[in-house]
Write an enzyme that holds these catalytic residues in place. Structure first.
Site, PDB file in Angstrom:
ATOM      1  N   SER A 142       0.861  -1.335   0.052  1.00  0.00           N
ATOM      2  CA  SER A 142       0.291  -0.137  -0.154  1.00  0.00           C
ATOM      3  C   SER A 142       1.036   1.331   0.294  1.00  0.00           C
ATOM      4  O   SER A 142       2.507   1.019   0.593  1.00  0.00           O
ATOM      5  CB  SER A 142      -0.889  -0.034   1.433  1.00  0.00           C
ATOM      6  OG  SER A 142      -1.796   0.902   1.378  1.00  0.00           O
ATOM      7  N   TYR A 155      -1.399  -0.812  10.807  1.00  0.00           N
ATOM      8  CA  TYR A 155      -2.027  -1.196   9.173  1.00  0.00           C
ATOM      9  C   TYR A 155      -0.321  -0.606   8.489  1.00  0.00           C
ATOM     10  O   TYR A 155       0.102  -1.461   8.148  1.00  0.00           O
ATOM     11  CB  TYR A 155      -2.786  -0.111   8.538  1.00  0.00           C
ATOM     12  CG  TYR A 155      -3.098  -0.688   7.392  1.00  0.00           C
ATOM     13  CD1 TYR A 155      -3.478  -1.796   6.367  1.00  0.00           C
ATOM     14  CD2 TYR A 155      -3.017   0.034   6.148  1.00  0.00           C
ATOM     15  CE1 TYR A 155      -4.092  -1.968   5.193  1.00  0.00           C
ATOM     16  CE2 TYR A 155      -3.097  -0.133   5.197  1.00  0.00           C
ATOM     17  CZ  TYR A 155      -3.584  -1.484   4.320  1.00  0.00           C
ATOM     18  OH  TYR A 155      -4.041  -1.551   2.639  1.00  0.00           O
TER      19      TYR A 155
HETATM   20  N1  LIG Z   1      -8.267  -0.592  -0.903  1.00  0.00           N
HETATM   21  C1  LIG Z   1      -7.540   0.640  -0.949  1.00  0.00           C
HETATM   22  O1  LIG Z   1      -7.681   1.747  -0.888  1.00  0.00           O
HETATM   23  C2  LIG Z   1      -6.466  -0.557  -0.701  1.00  0.00           C
HETATM   24  C3  LIG Z   1      -5.086   0.635  -1.089  1.00  0.00           C
HETATM   25  C4  LIG Z   1      -3.978  -0.644  -0.569  1.00  0.00           C
HETATM   26  C5  LIG Z   1      -4.001  -1.205  -0.156  1.00  0.00           C
HETATM   27  N2  LIG Z   1      -5.414  -1.951  -0.220  1.00  0.00           N
HETATM   28  C6  LIG Z   1      -5.172  -3.192   0.477  1.00  0.00           C
HETATM   29  O2  LIG Z   1      -5.212  -3.907  -0.685  1.00  0.00           O
HETATM   30  C7  LIG Z   1      -6.355  -5.558  -0.151  1.00  0.00           C
HETATM   31  C8  LIG Z   1      -7.422  -5.703  -0.993  1.00  0.00           C
HETATM   32  O3  LIG Z   1      -8.453  -5.288   0.010  1.00  0.00           O
HETATM   33  P1  LIG Z   1     -10.050  -4.342  -0.578  1.00  0.00           P
HETATM   34  O4  LIG Z   1      -9.797  -2.548  -0.309  1.00  0.00           O
HETATM   35  O5  LIG Z   1     -10.030  -4.878  -1.803  1.00  0.00           O
HETATM   36  O6  LIG Z   1     -10.332  -5.436   0.892  1.00  0.00           O
HETATM   37  P2  LIG Z   1     -11.577  -5.943   1.102  1.00  0.00           P
HETATM   38  O7  LIG Z   1     -12.294  -5.949   2.199  1.00  0.00           O
HETATM   39  O8  LIG Z   1     -12.843  -5.491  -0.086  1.00  0.00           O
HETATM   40  O9  LIG Z   1     -11.219  -7.028   0.173  1.00  0.00           O
HETATM   41  C9  LIG Z   1     -10.795  -8.141   1.456  1.00  0.00           C
HETATM   42  C10 LIG Z   1     -10.050  -9.678   0.681  1.00  0.00           C
HETATM   43  O10 LIG Z   1      -9.389 -10.346   1.964  1.00  0.00           O
HETATM   44  C11 LIG Z   1      -9.964 -11.300   2.438  1.00  0.00           C
HETATM   45  N3  LIG Z   1      -9.658 -11.438   3.614  1.00  0.00           N
HETATM   46  C12 LIG Z   1      -9.754 -10.349   4.719  1.00  0.00           C
HETATM   47  N4  LIG Z   1      -9.251 -11.073   5.996  1.00  0.00           N
HETATM   48  C13 LIG Z   1      -8.755 -12.819   5.152  1.00  0.00           C
HETATM   49  C14 LIG Z   1      -8.639 -13.788   6.183  1.00  0.00           C
HETATM   50  N5  LIG Z   1      -7.648 -13.132   7.467  1.00  0.00           N
HETATM   51  N6  LIG Z   1      -8.277 -14.560   6.104  1.00  0.00           N
HETATM   52  C15 LIG Z   1      -8.453 -14.697   4.488  1.00  0.00           C
HETATM   53  N7  LIG Z   1      -8.971 -13.345   3.485  1.00  0.00           N
HETATM   54  C16 LIG Z   1      -9.199 -12.360   4.301  1.00  0.00           C
HETATM   55  C17 LIG Z   1     -11.530 -10.571   2.347  1.00  0.00           C
HETATM   56  O11 LIG Z   1     -12.269 -12.420   2.207  1.00  0.00           O
HETATM   57  C18 LIG Z   1     -11.641 -10.602   0.956  1.00  0.00           C
HETATM   58  O12 LIG Z   1     -12.078 -11.745  -0.254  1.00  0.00           O
HETATM   59  C19 LIG Z   1      -5.871  -5.373   1.323  1.00  0.00           C
HETATM   60  O13 LIG Z   1      -4.811  -6.480   1.399  1.00  0.00           O
HETATM   61  C20 LIG Z   1      -5.436  -4.481   1.720  1.00  0.00           C
HETATM   62  O14 LIG Z   1      -5.025  -4.287   2.427  1.00  0.00           O
HETATM   63  C21 LIG Z   1      -7.062  -1.468   0.010  1.00  0.00           C
END
Ligand SMILES: NC(=O)c1ccc[n+]([C@@H]2O[C@H](COP(=O)([O-])OP(=O)(O)OC[C@H]3O[C@@H](n4cnc5c(N)ncnc54)[C@H](O)[C@@H]3O)[C@@H](O)[C@H]2O)c1
Length: 254
Positions: A142, A155
């Site tokens: 991130s 985080y």
């Molecule tokens: N949304 C943002 O702005 C952003 C920015 C930078 C990085 N990220 C990263 O991108 C990734 C996806 O985020 P998102 O925004 O799509 O979130 P989201 O909540 O929409 O999706 C998260 C996914 O991770 C899975 N997950 C969560 N905990 C888990 C566990 N213990 N075991 C197995 N699966 C698990 C969930 O089931 C889901 O499929 C994450 O790693 C997040 O940190 C997101």
């Protein structure tokens, strides 16, 4: 993108947000996909949604559990007859001031975002080395792995850890033909961020987008999926041990 047709792709955290958009993108590129996710009903729903686009199946489990990771990676290998690409994407986030973080909250964040990332990456890497045909591993970091945004110390630490895990894996696995890179998205509109935004004033969220993101908006899950697809493709054949920032210019702001 070149070289993605027929590729066997595992997307952890593929049942929602960026992961679901990425599963869709790989199917559109002609890849064969297995998704993981924590909630079995959400995994099933996403598989049903995406099934018209190509070959996809799903496996639910917790990436911080060694037994669940063994089932996830073993199940994906069995379903696809091997693996070529890991999109190591599962993660969690919530806001919490540094002074209030409990040891328990710290452990939860690190166990999913860093231990989980390590366990899935190691299980897939062991398989790729044994398979002997190289491969690609993409770890989700991130912009919070690069800059210290307030109220996200646990985080930020987990995502900073992912960057050094990625570089070290690249150093050790390159000789096996396994390319390893990280993605650093900025503020992306997904269910995870909607849940955080629901705890904040709507004006705060739009002011944040205006003032902190030079492109003036949050990113889309599809715009991150495109980054994953590029890094997995043959177009990125010499990209290794680095990170791709996808943030609308957020890190360029002083
Ligand atoms: N949304 C943002 O702005 C952003 C920015 C930078 C990085 N990220 C990263 O991108 C990734 C996806 O985020 P998102 O925004 O799509 O979130 P989201 O909540 O929409 O999706 C998260 C996914 O991770 C899975 N997950 C969560 N905990 C888990 C566990 N213990 N075991 C197995 N699966 C698990 C969930 O089931 C889901 O499929 C994450 O790693 C997040 O940190 C997101």
């Amino acid at each position: 993108m070149r070289g993605l047709v027929g590729k066997r792709v595992l997307v952890s955290g593929g049942s929602s947000g960026i992961g679901a958009a990425t599963a869709r993108r790989f199917l559109e590129e002609g890849s064969r996909v297995v998704i993981g996710g924590l909630d079995p009903a959400e995994v099933d729903r996403t598989v049903t949604d995406l099934a018209p686009l190509g070959e996809i199946s799903g496996l639910a489990g917790d990436v911080s559990s060694e037994a669940d990771v063994e089932s996830l990676v073993g199940g994906a290998v069995a379903a696809l007859g091997g693996l070529d690409v890991l999109v190591n994407n599962a993660g969690i986030a919530w806001r919490e001031p540094f002074l209030d973080i409990t040891a328990e909250h710290w452990d939860t964040m690190i166990s999913v975002n860093l231990r989980g990332m390590f366990l899935v990456a190691q299980a897939v890497a062991r398989h790729l080395v044994a398979q002997g045909r190289g491969g690609v591993i993409l770890n989700m970091s991130s912009t919070n792995g690069i800059g210290g945004e307030a109220d996200y110390a646990h985080y930020n630490a987990s995502k900073g850890g992912v960057l050094l895990l990625t570089r070290t894996m690249a150093v050790e696995l390159g000789r096996h033909g396994i390319r390893v890179n990280a993605l650093c998205p900025g503020y992306i509109r997904t269910p995870l961020n909607s849940a955080i935004a629901a705890t904040l004033d709507g004006d705060f969220v739009s002011a944040y987008e205006r003032e902190h993101i030079p492109l003036g908006r949050a990113g889309l899950a599809e715009e991150v999926a495109a980054g994953y697809a590029f890094l997995a493709s043959d177009d990125a054949a010499f990209v290794h041990g680095t990170e791709l920032v996808i943030d609308g210019g957020q890190l360029a702001v002083m």
